[in-house]
Structures are given as C-alpha cells and as structure tokens.
Design an enzyme around this catalytic site. Structure first.
Site, mmCIF file in Angstrom:
data_model
loop_
_atom_site.group_PDB
_atom_site.id
_atom_site.type_symbol
_atom_site.label_atom_id
_atom_site.label_comp_id
_atom_site.label_asym_id
_atom_site.label_seq_id
_atom_site.Cartn_x
_atom_site.Cartn_y
_atom_site.Cartn_z
ATOM 1 N N GLN A 113 0.809 -1.212 0.000
ATOM 2 C CA GLN A 113 0.000 0.000 0.000
ATOM 3 C C GLN A 113 0.849 1.272 0.000
ATOM 4 O O GLN A 113 0.436 2.297 -0.535
ATOM 5 C CB GLN A 113 -0.908 -0.035 1.243
ATOM 6 C CG GLN A 113 -2.141 0.822 1.147
ATOM 7 C CD GLN A 113 -3.256 0.169 0.350
ATOM 8 O OE1 GLN A 113 -3.534 -1.008 0.524
ATOM 9 N NE2 GLN A 113 -3.887 0.919 -0.519
ATOM 10 N N LYS A 116 1.836 1.924 -3.640
ATOM 11 C CA LYS A 116 0.603 2.104 -4.420
ATOM 12 C C LYS A 116 0.019 3.493 -4.163
ATOM 13 O O LYS A 116 -0.335 4.216 -5.089
ATOM 14 C CB LYS A 116 -0.416 1.029 -4.008
ATOM 15 C CG LYS A 116 -1.742 1.148 -4.716
ATOM 16 C CD LYS A 116 -2.783 0.208 -4.139
ATOM 17 C CE LYS A 116 -2.236 -1.196 -4.033
ATOM 18 N NZ LYS A 116 -3.289 -2.192 -3.840
ATOM 19 N N LYS A 128 -2.788 -1.030 6.655
ATOM 20 C CA LYS A 128 -3.758 -2.081 6.323
ATOM 21 C C LYS A 128 -4.190 -2.737 7.620
ATOM 22 O O LYS A 128 -3.481 -2.660 8.617
ATOM 23 C CB LYS A 128 -3.089 -3.119 5.412
ATOM 24 C CG LYS A 128 -4.052 -3.977 4.623
ATOM 25 C CD LYS A 128 -4.541 -3.317 3.357
ATOM 26 C CE LYS A 128 -5.650 -4.121 2.712
ATOM 27 N NZ LYS A 128 -5.981 -3.624 1.365
ATOM 28 N N GLY A 167 -12.488 -0.659 2.778
ATOM 29 C CA GLY A 167 -12.824 -2.068 2.604
ATOM 30 C C GLY A 167 -11.721 -2.865 1.924
ATOM 31 O O GLY A 167 -10.747 -2.315 1.422
ATOM 32 N N ASP A 168 -11.887 -4.158 1.932
ATOM 33 C CA ASP A 168 -11.035 -5.114 1.199
ATOM 34 C C ASP A 168 -11.858 -6.407 1.190
ATOM 35 O O ASP A 168 -13.085 -6.349 1.370
ATOM 36 C CB ASP A 168 -9.671 -5.280 1.903
ATOM 37 C CG ASP A 168 -8.658 -6.063 1.058
ATOM 38 O OD1 ASP A 168 -8.070 -5.479 0.145
ATOM 39 O OD2 ASP A 168 -8.476 -7.281 1.289
ATOM 40 N N ASN A 243 -16.184 -7.420 -5.241
ATOM 41 C CA ASN A 243 -16.248 -6.022 -5.661
ATOM 42 C C ASN A 243 -15.356 -5.743 -6.883
ATOM 43 O O ASN A 243 -15.816 -5.175 -7.876
ATOM 44 C CB ASN A 243 -15.848 -5.132 -4.475
ATOM 45 C CG ASN A 243 -15.741 -3.684 -4.873
ATOM 46 O OD1 ASN A 243 -14.660 -3.197 -5.189
ATOM 47 N ND2 ASN A 243 -16.846 -2.979 -4.902
HETATM 48 P P1 NDP Z 1 -14.522 -9.330 -2.100
HETATM 49 O O1 NDP Z 1 -14.610 -9.891 -0.738
HETATM 50 O O2 NDP Z 1 -15.586 -8.432 -2.596
HETATM 51 O O3 NDP Z 1 -14.377 -10.517 -3.172
HETATM 52 C C1 NDP Z 1 -13.326 -11.434 -3.117
HETATM 53 C C2 NDP Z 1 -13.531 -12.474 -4.197
HETATM 54 O O4 NDP Z 1 -12.377 -13.314 -4.254
HETATM 55 C C3 NDP Z 1 -14.704 -13.380 -3.930
HETATM 56 O O5 NDP Z 1 -15.191 -13.864 -5.139
HETATM 57 C C4 NDP Z 1 -14.063 -14.508 -3.115
HETATM 58 O O6 NDP Z 1 -14.777 -15.727 -3.171
HETATM 59 C C5 NDP Z 1 -12.721 -14.640 -3.805
HETATM 60 N N1 NDP Z 1 -11.710 -15.098 -2.834
HETATM 61 C C6 NDP Z 1 -11.396 -14.532 -1.653
HETATM 62 N N2 NDP Z 1 -10.456 -15.239 -1.027
HETATM 63 C C7 NDP Z 1 -10.187 -16.270 -1.814
HETATM 64 C C8 NDP Z 1 -9.292 -17.366 -1.710
HETATM 65 N N3 NDP Z 1 -8.493 -17.536 -0.642
HETATM 66 N N4 NDP Z 1 -9.262 -18.237 -2.745
HETATM 67 C C9 NDP Z 1 -10.052 -18.048 -3.834
HETATM 68 N N5 NDP Z 1 -10.911 -17.045 -3.972
HETATM 69 C C10 NDP Z 1 -10.978 -16.177 -2.982
HETATM 70 O O7 NDP Z 1 -13.088 -8.619 -2.174
HETATM 71 P P2 NDP Z 1 -12.567 -7.523 -3.193
HETATM 72 O O8 NDP Z 1 -13.152 -7.750 -4.542
HETATM 73 O O9 NDP Z 1 -12.704 -6.210 -2.542
HETATM 74 O O10 NDP Z 1 -11.009 -7.853 -3.220
HETATM 75 C C11 NDP Z 1 -10.427 -8.760 -4.149
HETATM 76 C C12 NDP Z 1 -8.938 -8.494 -4.260
HETATM 77 O O11 NDP Z 1 -8.729 -7.142 -4.699
HETATM 78 C C13 NDP Z 1 -8.142 -8.619 -2.972
HETATM 79 O O12 NDP Z 1 -6.838 -9.080 -3.271
HETATM 80 C C14 NDP Z 1 -8.056 -7.191 -2.475
HETATM 81 O O13 NDP Z 1 -6.945 -6.992 -1.622
HETATM 82 C C15 NDP Z 1 -7.882 -6.461 -3.795
HETATM 83 N N6 NDP Z 1 -8.209 -5.046 -3.757
HETATM 84 C C16 NDP Z 1 -9.463 -4.607 -3.427
HETATM 85 C C17 NDP Z 1 -9.746 -3.264 -3.439
HETATM 86 C C18 NDP Z 1 -11.122 -2.751 -3.197
HETATM 87 O O14 NDP Z 1 -11.324 -1.553 -3.413
HETATM 88 N N7 NDP Z 1 -12.072 -3.555 -2.792
HETATM 89 C C19 NDP Z 1 -8.700 -2.266 -3.724
HETATM 90 C C20 NDP Z 1 -7.442 -2.819 -4.151
HETATM 91 C C21 NDP Z 1 -7.227 -4.162 -4.125
HETATM 92 P P3 NDP Z 1 -15.722 -16.147 -1.924
HETATM 93 O O15 NDP Z 1 -16.945 -15.299 -2.057
HETATM 94 O O16 NDP Z 1 -15.971 -17.594 -2.138
HETATM 95 O O17 NDP Z 1 -14.938 -15.870 -0.677
#
Ligand code: NDP
Length: 448
Positions: A113, A116, A128, A167-168, A243
């Site tokens: 972070q 970034k 974080k 969020g994350d 997300n």
């Molecule tokens: P969400 O919780 O909205 O979604 C995560 C997705 O990834 C879900 O489909 C989940 O499946 C899947 N997932 C989570 N953990 C695992 C795992 N161990 N193995 C396989 N699939 C997994 O999170 P986000 O979309 O917010 O975040 C996704 C990624 O993007 C992360 O790496 C986060 O750090 C990164 N990120 C997010 C930001 C944001 O603004 N939200 C900003 C920058 C980076 P399931 O529903 O089955 O758990």
C-alpha cells in the site's frame, strides 16, 4: 557496501526478523530487488537507512475482538491494524475480514500500500488491517456485533488525519456502515473522513464502489493501447466475483470485451456467450450465494469445482481479481500456451514471483497490482477530499478524475521503467516511481 549488497542485507534481515510470514517476504523481495538502480543513483538513501525503515512498520496493533453470536455463544476473533508508513500522508488502506488473515498477510498488504498510494499522486501514507473473522454465513446482526466490537478498540488508533481504513476482502458497504456508526457513537462527533467506502448519504463518494475494477480496466487499456490493442472483441477471464471482479467485468463489457469466466473460492463458471453480470450481481451482492447457482439460471453455462482451474480457460486477457498467489507458474504457462496477450492484476499480488517472471519472459504485457488496482484507494482519497470540503462531486466528475489518475500512473510507471533501463517492465517501473516520492519525503524528514 554497494546497492546490491545493501538490498540483499535488508532482505536477509526481513526474513530473520519476521519469521513465518512468507507473503510479507514475497512482497518485500519483489519491491526491493527492483530498487537497486535507484539506490546506485542515490547513495544518500543507503546512508539514511531508507530501506531498513521502509520495511519496518511504524506501528503494529493486535487486539482481541469479543462478540456474542446468534446462539448466545462468546466468540473471540483477532483484530489487526498495521500503520506502515506516514511519510506522505495519513495511513490509508483497507480492512480484510477473512479466516486466512494473520499479521503476515496484513504486513504484505500494508507494505504494498505504501508505494501504491504514492503512485496515485495523492497525499496518503500506507496502512492495512483486518481480522480472522469470516463474514460468510453470518447474519447481518452478527456482522454488526462483530464490527461494533472491532471498532470499540480500533477507534483510538484512527482518525481523519491519522489513519483512514476502507474495505477489502469481506469488507464492503455493509461493514463500513456498521464500523462508522460505532466510531461516531464513541467519538460523539461526525468525522466522516475517518473511513472511506461509505454509503452515499453519510459522505460516501460516487464511483468508489466501481473504482478498483474500473481503474484496473482503465490501466490495462492504457497498457495494451500502447501496443496497438484494445478490449474490443477480446476474450477475457476474470477471477473472483467480489467487488473488484464485478466492476472490472462491467467495464470490460462496456469496452466490447467478452468475459467468459468468473469464480469464487469454491469454483468457476464458464459461459462462452459472455457472463450475464446482472445474475452474478444478484447472487453475490444481494443474495450472498455461491457462484455455482449461476448455472441453474443459465443452463447453457458450465460450473467447475476448484477456483484456480479458471486459468485453464483460453483467453487473450486475464484479470485476476480474487486473492494473493492465485496464479502460480503452472497456471501462467497454461495461460501462455492458450494465447494470453495481457494480464492485469486486480487483486493484490495475485501472481507468484515465478508466474510474473514467466509472463515477462514470454512477452505477455503485465500490469502489476500496485499500479493497476490503485484506482480504489485513489477514489478513497477523493472521498476524503469531498469530506474535508463538505461537498459532493458527480459520478462523471469522479470517474473522469479516476481515469486521469490511472492514465498518469501508467505514464509515470512506464517512464520510470524506461529511464532506469527496464523498458516495458511495469513491475520495476511502478516500484521505482512509487518509491522515489516516499524515499524523498523520508529523507527530508530525518531519521524518524
Ligand atoms: P470481495 O470480498 O468483494 O471478493 C473477493 C472475491 O475473491 C470473492 O469472489 C471470493 O470468493 C474470492 N476469494 C477470496 N479469497 C479467496 C481465496 N483464498 N481463494 C479463492 N478465492 C478467494 O473482495 P474484493 O473484490 O474487494 O477484493 C479482491 C482483491 O482485490 C483482494 O486481493 C483485495 O486486496 C484487492 N483489492 C481490493 C480493493 C477494493 O477496493 N475492494 C482495492 C485494491 C485491491 P468467496 O466469495 O468464495 O470468498
């Protein structure tokens, strides 16, 4: 000591002083190895111990989070906040709620972070946090109770000018709402700049929900455009269905790309005619169900167990948007065999170091997470600006600022890569461009 020896020595110390934290080691290794040419030009940074200080968080907070579930049972989770670096602004970075969360994951994310946030060009430091709490299968009431207990400790460590969480994974608008409600109650003040990713009526920003996914596609578009390509007519695979994945898919579809596969942690769906995003949004954002339900609604599609098998689906552009290390060397080789031309990282560190090397050696255009997924935190910083000014920008205003920021991140990363002799290597370029600003600020602020 020359720059290379200095970097090796710092890395050795990181491994020794942070045992059992492989994700943190991986994130540090990827960054500091690429900084050798910068340190050769700036020996004063070696003398000022910039790297040793950069890899050591300014503060690490670990706390107990007790709450009572719907069956009346006491549950104890562990909470974390790592305030990594405040050289260029208040600590800023999301909260992750997932059973896999431990201090090593929070440190890897916090370290990423720092650079970034610097790349966004906005005044935000790196931090974080999170918890090993699993929101999956919990009632809204349980999530609320957990969030209230989590904030009852966290509130004393954060503030609009101190540390601003967001969020994350596992933390979306619902969780941010409960966290903000409890913060406001304890503080007795309406300080809405303390958290970002809020709902609109109490200070949220338009586009924040879409920002990481949209930003990823804006960045990837810049990268492929430089080589005469576009999303139009391309077959695209997007992992995850959270997300980032949902809004990356939306933007790809708007640009004429065909997203044929998405996943969750159990498995993936393949719909060769194109994923119907409305269905995925209904299942994931509203009903909080498994992605396997999609095939019941669209019987011509397929569901396969095993989330990482999604990379066996042929595509020209791959957008990993689920979690860290979801593409290993074997998956990278399969993607290349199937004709992948570009990879844009939406998740944090979704490619292992070996996978990244395979992509780069085979001429695949590669957008590293710290540059390509910076749109989320950039829009969070825009949310902070609106909160400070007590005004509200339109969707178009924020979206256009986001697009400009992503275009600029591409520009500064590719220019830094070229300047230091790594043309087209955006991994190195993003690390160097992000580092230079933080290192300069740290140097000028003295040994703190
Ligand atoms: P969400 O919780 O909205 O979604 C995560 C997705 O990834 C879900 O489909 C989940 O499946 C899947 N997932 C989570 N953990 C695992 C795992 N161990 N193995 C396989 N699939 C997994 O999170 P986000 O979309 O917010 O975040 C996704 C990624 O993007 C992360 O790496 C986060 O750090 C990164 N990120 C997010 C930001 C944001 O603004 N939200 C900003 C920058 C980076 P399931 O529903 O089955 O758990």
């Amino acid at each position: 000591m020359n720059a290379k020896q200095y970097v090796d020595q710092v890395f050795e110390q990181v491994v020794k002083r942070n045992p059992g934290e492989p994700e943190f080691h991986q994130a540090v290794q990827e960054v500091i190895e690429s900084l050798v040419p910068v340190l050769e030009k700036h020996p004063e940074y070696i003398e000022a111990g910039i790297l040793e200080r950069l890899v050591e968080p300014e503060r690490q907070i670990i706390f107990r989070v007790p709450w009572i579930n719907d069956n009346g049972k006491v549950v104890i989770n562990r909470g974390f906040r790592v305030q990594f670096n405040s050289a260029i602004g208040p600590y800023k970075g999301g909260l992750r709620f997932h059973p896999s969360v431990y201090i090593g994951i929070v440190k890897f994310l916090g370290f990423e972070q720092i650079l970034k946030n610097s790349l966004t060009g906005l005044p935000i430091g790196g931090g974080k946090g999170g918890s090993d709490f699993d929101p999956k299968g919990k009632s809204d009431r349980e999530v609320m109770k957990f969030c209230q207990s989590f904030m009852t400790e966290l509130y004393r460590h954060i503030g609009p000018d101190i540390d601003v969480p967001a969020g994350d994974i596992g933390v979306g608008g619902r969780e941010i709402g409960y966290l903000f409600g409890q913060y406001k109650r304890i503080k007795g003040a309406f300080e809405n700049g303390v958290l970002t990713g809020k709902h609109i009526p109490y200070g949220g920003s338009l586009v924040r929900t879409e920002a990481t996914g949209y930003g990823l596609v804006y960045f990837t578009h810049e990268m492929i455009k430089a080589k005469g390509m576009s999303f139009s007519g391309k077959t695209v695979v997007v992992s995850g269905s959270g997300n980032v994945a949902i809004y990356a898919t939306k933007k790809v579809q708007e640009l004429g790309g065909n997203v044929v596969a998405m996943s969750d942690s159990n498995g993936f769906i393949y719909d060769k005619d194109g994923i119907k995003l409305d269905t995925v949004q209904q299942l994931k954002e509203v009903e909080r169900k498994r992605i396997s339900e999609y095939v019941k609604i669209h019987p011509a599609s397929e569901y396969h167990e095993g989330c990482t098998n999604i990379w066996t689906i042929p595509c020209e552009i791959a957008l990993p948007c689920a979690t860290q290390n979801e593409i290993n060397e074997a998956s990278a080789n399969i993607l290349i065999k199937n004709g992948v031309k570009a990879v844009g990282e939406g998740a944090n560190m979704p490619s292992t170091l070996e996978a990244t090397k395979v992509f780069q050696e085979n001429g695949v255009l590669f957008a590293p997470a710290k540059a390509s997924n910076a749109g989320g935190v950039a829009t969070s910083a825009l949310e902070m600006s609106q909160n400070s000014m007590r005004l509200h920008w339109t969707f178009e205003e924020v979206d256009s600022k986001l697009k400009d920021i992503m275009t600029n991140i591409y520009k500064v990363s590719s220019e830094a890569a070229e300047k230091y002799g790594y043309k087209d290597n955006l991994v190195v370029g993003a690390n160097i461009a992000g580092f230079l600003k933080v290192a300069d600020a740290m140097y000028k602020q003295g040994i703190v």
